[in-house]
Enzyme design. Sequence first.
Site, PDB file in Angstrom:
ATOM      1  N   HIS A 139       0.846  -1.187   0.000  1.00 11.55           N
ATOM      2  CA  HIS A 139       0.000   0.000   0.000  1.00 11.55           C
ATOM      3  C   HIS A 139       0.887   1.245   0.000  1.00 11.55           C
ATOM      4  O   HIS A 139       1.843   1.342   0.779  1.00 11.55           O
ATOM      5  CB  HIS A 139      -0.908   0.024   1.222  1.00 11.55           C
ATOM      6  CG  HIS A 139      -2.014  -0.986   1.163  1.00 11.55           C
ATOM      7  ND1 HIS A 139      -2.297  -1.700   0.035  1.00 11.55           N
ATOM      8  CD2 HIS A 139      -2.913  -1.384   2.089  1.00 11.55           C
ATOM      9  CE1 HIS A 139      -3.323  -2.499   0.266  1.00 11.55           C
ATOM     10  NE2 HIS A 139      -3.713  -2.319   1.510  1.00 11.55           N
ATOM     11  N   ARG A 402      -5.231 -11.076  -3.599  1.00 13.58           N
ATOM     12  CA  ARG A 402      -6.460 -10.335  -3.310  1.00 13.58           C
ATOM     13  C   ARG A 402      -7.017  -9.745  -4.592  1.00 13.58           C
ATOM     14  O   ARG A 402      -6.288  -9.174  -5.401  1.00 13.58           O
ATOM     15  CB  ARG A 402      -6.205  -9.220  -2.298  1.00 13.58           C
ATOM     16  CG  ARG A 402      -7.481  -8.459  -1.934  1.00 13.58           C
ATOM     17  CD  ARG A 402      -7.273  -7.463  -0.812  1.00 13.58           C
ATOM     18  NE  ARG A 402      -6.580  -6.275  -1.229  1.00 13.58           N
ATOM     19  CZ  ARG A 402      -6.911  -5.023  -0.823  1.00 13.58           C
ATOM     20  NH1 ARG A 402      -7.927  -4.861   0.011  1.00 13.58           N
ATOM     21  NH2 ARG A 402      -6.221  -3.989  -1.221  1.00 13.58           N
ATOM     22  N   GLU A 525     -15.521  -4.628   4.695  1.00 10.93           N
ATOM     23  CA  GLU A 525     -14.789  -3.376   4.845  1.00 10.93           C
ATOM     24  C   GLU A 525     -15.621  -2.224   5.389  1.00 10.93           C
ATOM     25  O   GLU A 525     -15.163  -1.513   6.281  1.00 10.93           O
ATOM     26  CB  GLU A 525     -14.197  -2.973   3.482  1.00 10.93           C
ATOM     27  CG  GLU A 525     -13.214  -4.007   2.948  1.00 10.93           C
ATOM     28  CD  GLU A 525     -12.529  -3.557   1.677  1.00 10.93           C
ATOM     29  OE1 GLU A 525     -11.682  -2.659   1.742  1.00 10.93           O
ATOM     30  OE2 GLU A 525     -12.855  -4.113   0.611  1.00 10.93           O
ATOM     31  N   ASP A 565     -11.502   1.416   5.187  1.00 12.92           N
ATOM     32  CA  ASP A 565     -12.739   1.882   4.565  1.00 12.92           C
ATOM     33  C   ASP A 565     -13.871   2.015   5.562  1.00 12.92           C
ATOM     34  O   ASP A 565     -14.771   2.828   5.368  1.00 12.92           O
ATOM     35  CB  ASP A 565     -13.127   0.940   3.419  1.00 12.92           C
ATOM     36  CG  ASP A 565     -12.253   1.154   2.192  1.00 12.92           C
ATOM     37  OD1 ASP A 565     -12.271   2.273   1.649  1.00 12.92           O
ATOM     38  OD2 ASP A 565     -11.538   0.226   1.801  1.00 12.92           O
ATOM     39  N   ARG A 603      -4.999  -3.555   8.991  1.00 11.43           N
ATOM     40  CA  ARG A 603      -4.658  -2.316   9.685  1.00 11.43           C
ATOM     41  C   ARG A 603      -3.715  -1.463   8.853  1.00 11.43           C
ATOM     42  O   ARG A 603      -2.968  -1.964   8.020  1.00 11.43           O
ATOM     43  CB  ARG A 603      -3.969  -2.625  11.027  1.00 11.43           C
ATOM     44  CG  ARG A 603      -4.754  -3.527  11.929  1.00 11.43           C
ATOM     45  CD  ARG A 603      -3.918  -4.041  13.086  1.00 11.43           C
ATOM     46  NE  ARG A 603      -3.734  -3.046  14.122  1.00 11.43           N
ATOM     47  CZ  ARG A 603      -2.554  -2.647  14.580  1.00 11.43           C
ATOM     48  NH1 ARG A 603      -1.444  -3.138  14.057  1.00 11.43           N
ATOM     49  NH2 ARG A 603      -2.461  -1.767  15.537  1.00 11.43           N
ATOM     50  N   ARG A 738      -9.196   6.665  -2.334  1.00  8.61           N
ATOM     51  CA  ARG A 738      -8.783   5.555  -1.479  1.00  8.61           C
ATOM     52  C   ARG A 738      -8.496   6.050  -0.071  1.00  8.61           C
ATOM     53  O   ARG A 738      -8.175   7.221   0.161  1.00  8.61           O
ATOM     54  CB  ARG A 738      -7.541   4.870  -2.052  1.00  8.61           C
ATOM     55  CG  ARG A 738      -7.794   4.235  -3.396  1.00  8.61           C
ATOM     56  CD  ARG A 738      -6.640   3.364  -3.844  1.00  8.61           C
ATOM     57  NE  ARG A 738      -6.916   2.832  -5.166  1.00  8.61           N
ATOM     58  CZ  ARG A 738      -7.712   1.791  -5.401  1.00  8.61           C
ATOM     59  NH1 ARG A 738      -8.289   1.162  -4.409  1.00  8.61           N
ATOM     60  NH2 ARG A 738      -7.925   1.378  -6.628  1.00  8.61           N
TER      61      ARG A 738
END
Length: 909
Positions: A139, A402, A525, A565, A603, A738
Amino acid sequence: MTASRIDDSALRAEVRAVGALLGRVIREQEGERIYQLVERVRTLAVARRRRPTAPGERTLQRLIRRLEQEDIEAVARAFTLFLHLVNVVESRHAPQLDPGAGSGSLAALLRRLSRRGTPSDLVARTLSDLRATVVLTAHPTEATRWSVHKILSRVDRALEAGARAGEAELLREITALWQTQLQRERRPTPIGEVQHALHTLETVFQDAIPRVHERLAKAFESAYGARLEPPARPVRVGSWVGGDRDGNPNVTAWVTSEALRLHRQTTLAAYWRAIPTLIDLLTPSEKRVPVSEELRASVERDLEELPRLRERLEGYESHELYRRKLNAVAVRLELSMEETDAAELPGLRGGYPDAGALAADLELIDRSLRGERGARLADGMLQTLRERVASFGFRLASLDVREHQARHRAAAASLLCPVEGPLEGLPVEEQQRFLEHCFLHEPDEPLPPLDSLDDAAREVLSTLLTVRESMARLDPGAVRDLVISDTHDHANVLELLVLARRVGLVRRSSDGGVESAVNIVPLFEKVDSLAAAETSMERLYESPAYRAQLRARGMRQQIMLGYSDSAKDGGYFAACFALQRAQRALADQAARHGVHLEFFHGRGGTISRGGGPTHRAILAQPPETVRGRIKLTEQGEVITSKYGTSEAAVHHLEQLASAVLEATLAHPMQGRTARVSWMGAMDTLAERSRARYRGLVYEEPGFVDLFYAATPIEEIAGLRIGSRPAKRRGGRRIESLRAIPWNFAWNQNRVLLSSWYGAGAALQEMLAEPDGEQRLRAMYRGWLFFRTVIDNLQQVLAKVDMEVGAAYGELARDLPDAVALLQRIRDEHTACRRSVLRVVGSKRLLEGEPALRRSIERRNPYIDSLSQLQLELLRRKRSGGVRGATLEAMDGAIQLTIAGVAAGLRNTG
């Protein structure tokens, strides 16, 4: 050491030392004028913090507004590098200054368990099945180049060496820092991200995890007076890097295949590099001490099976059997690497078919040594290598894959019903029946040519085929978990189950059941999805098709919970309680159905994304929800701060393993439940805060324009810090942004709104009720979950600077609603700060965490300066007055300040 009194004199001395060395480098590299300018800005910023006055504030602002572009960049570089050096120093001293480090150690926990009478066999059984898994993600929250991290690692080693290294080495590395470009010129590729993750896995985790397991064994023996048999290896590591394709079109099936190949090759090469040292160390001769017959027979087999071994052994004495065997190990590892690159099945050329075969060879050497008075030799580097092989196998981490549920749905529709139309046109119950029929009753058929399918279906199926091939060719554990992001309902899970069967990851067995090579992991989420998770899982537990999958996986189910989210959707309080309620309900439900449940916590670094101390967060989970297993993501700057060095990694991983064991056998809330009135109060807080939060973020028409004007979100989107885009489709809507850049932007303007907004109004309203303050204080004292929620709020509020935030608000002064909205935010912050202090019963934030408070105070003047520099650059850019600088240079300077603020706050998204 108590929480109120800490001795951080060594840390402060080291900070002063590296600061002085940085000053010397600035003088040498840039001259006296720039050095004096940096000192002038620093002095004014420190004075502002010590004695806030309007004249002092204006003096700093006037100075910065007169600076030319090159001077701004020099000052920004100086403070950014200083904050990086502070991070290195604080990470070195973190284990000593962590007030919970002692009580959170494995030795302390096992002593407590022994004293309270917990039987050794129960502890040993629990440890044998314990799994504490850290999953590294790509990320995009790490604003620092990898080259800079490597230099900082060398700074850490030089500081560790102390006087032995001297000033010269530190000055050399700080000079390299000054001369290194701090920002990336290009976005990293997914394979580049894989290689960075592998570097951390190889240089840090491969050393740290065996050391944690060694500490565990020693702690158990010390507490119970017996060896831990079988050896426990609870700490595991996974990765999303190269497997997470949610919203990242750059992660393709080829990228995943290459990531898996690189994982295997890197692991094999690490083992291979250890062999020459072992050959040098294990010199016993048969002329001095016997060897086991099984070792002798093994070497003879090696000579028969490995033609190149005879040439390799020409320079070795024939009576040195251990050296001969280790040369054979080296040859087999080389052949294993060749097989991997040639895409051959393991063992085909004589390489190791799997990690178990390598472990068996090393164990054979170990047995022979121990059987012939060589235990001390076996306990050295050989034992270290054996532990690494046992912990990592032939992969440094298991790769998760994913994908978004909509992509699975499109692939299933294209494959299963290309004529009838999309699945989403059917009611969910009909979707379920259709998918169950496909799974249970449709005959095995070859896949149609992938070229005949649309792009989405082709990529999804190509990825699943890559997973199947890699598990067969490289390692059955190369991939274990398929994660479905944005899971809405049980049909999303059944869609992936059917696709997995069509590609052969799930197969019919001879007894009428199924065999499955993967876990299917729904990721819930948003707040509404979390609330509906129990219903979705009930449908799955009752589904004949999914029960067959569960039986094939030993009745184990993994469920992922999304922090990012959910908080972006409903605010901090609402997300925290939604996650707490979902875990309670899902754990009770799984127990009723005979399912062993493992929660996977998604997290991030900021509080609004589940950040905060891991040990505390795990013990704040409801009792009976951990049950020996937990999995959590780590990303970006969190990976750097927690796992930047082996020592830091050992500390954090030990705290993680200890927390999971304590939560399983001696949870602080064991036998105690939160009062019904407390649950009701938290429900009320969650609803009130959610209404307040959404009322601003999603329902206030002018908020989106304020957000884009009063934060550097556009410049953050331009940062080249990750291969994944910052936005989904949907333009400037908050929904399309995001969670990471959403949090990143609010951190940059020092408001950190996403981590606290809404909580103040909710707390203030309850505090005004009869007995409200008494109830909230009782909840804080007696309910570990609520205490953690409030303490995390303390941390984030301590980093907020509304004066700096107001200065960013000036960038939005031309918007019609800006003044009213900014005042609304200020009022909510005042309410939140006052309310938290009343609940805690303190006069200032973080009274119980002095090390963290001092860390924030130490950094603030430098972050303040970077914020003022960033503000000036944003003003110039938005007014079109770049004063001789190109727009590209302006953006580069802004991004330098963004990286500096991120380094100072130590979290971004």
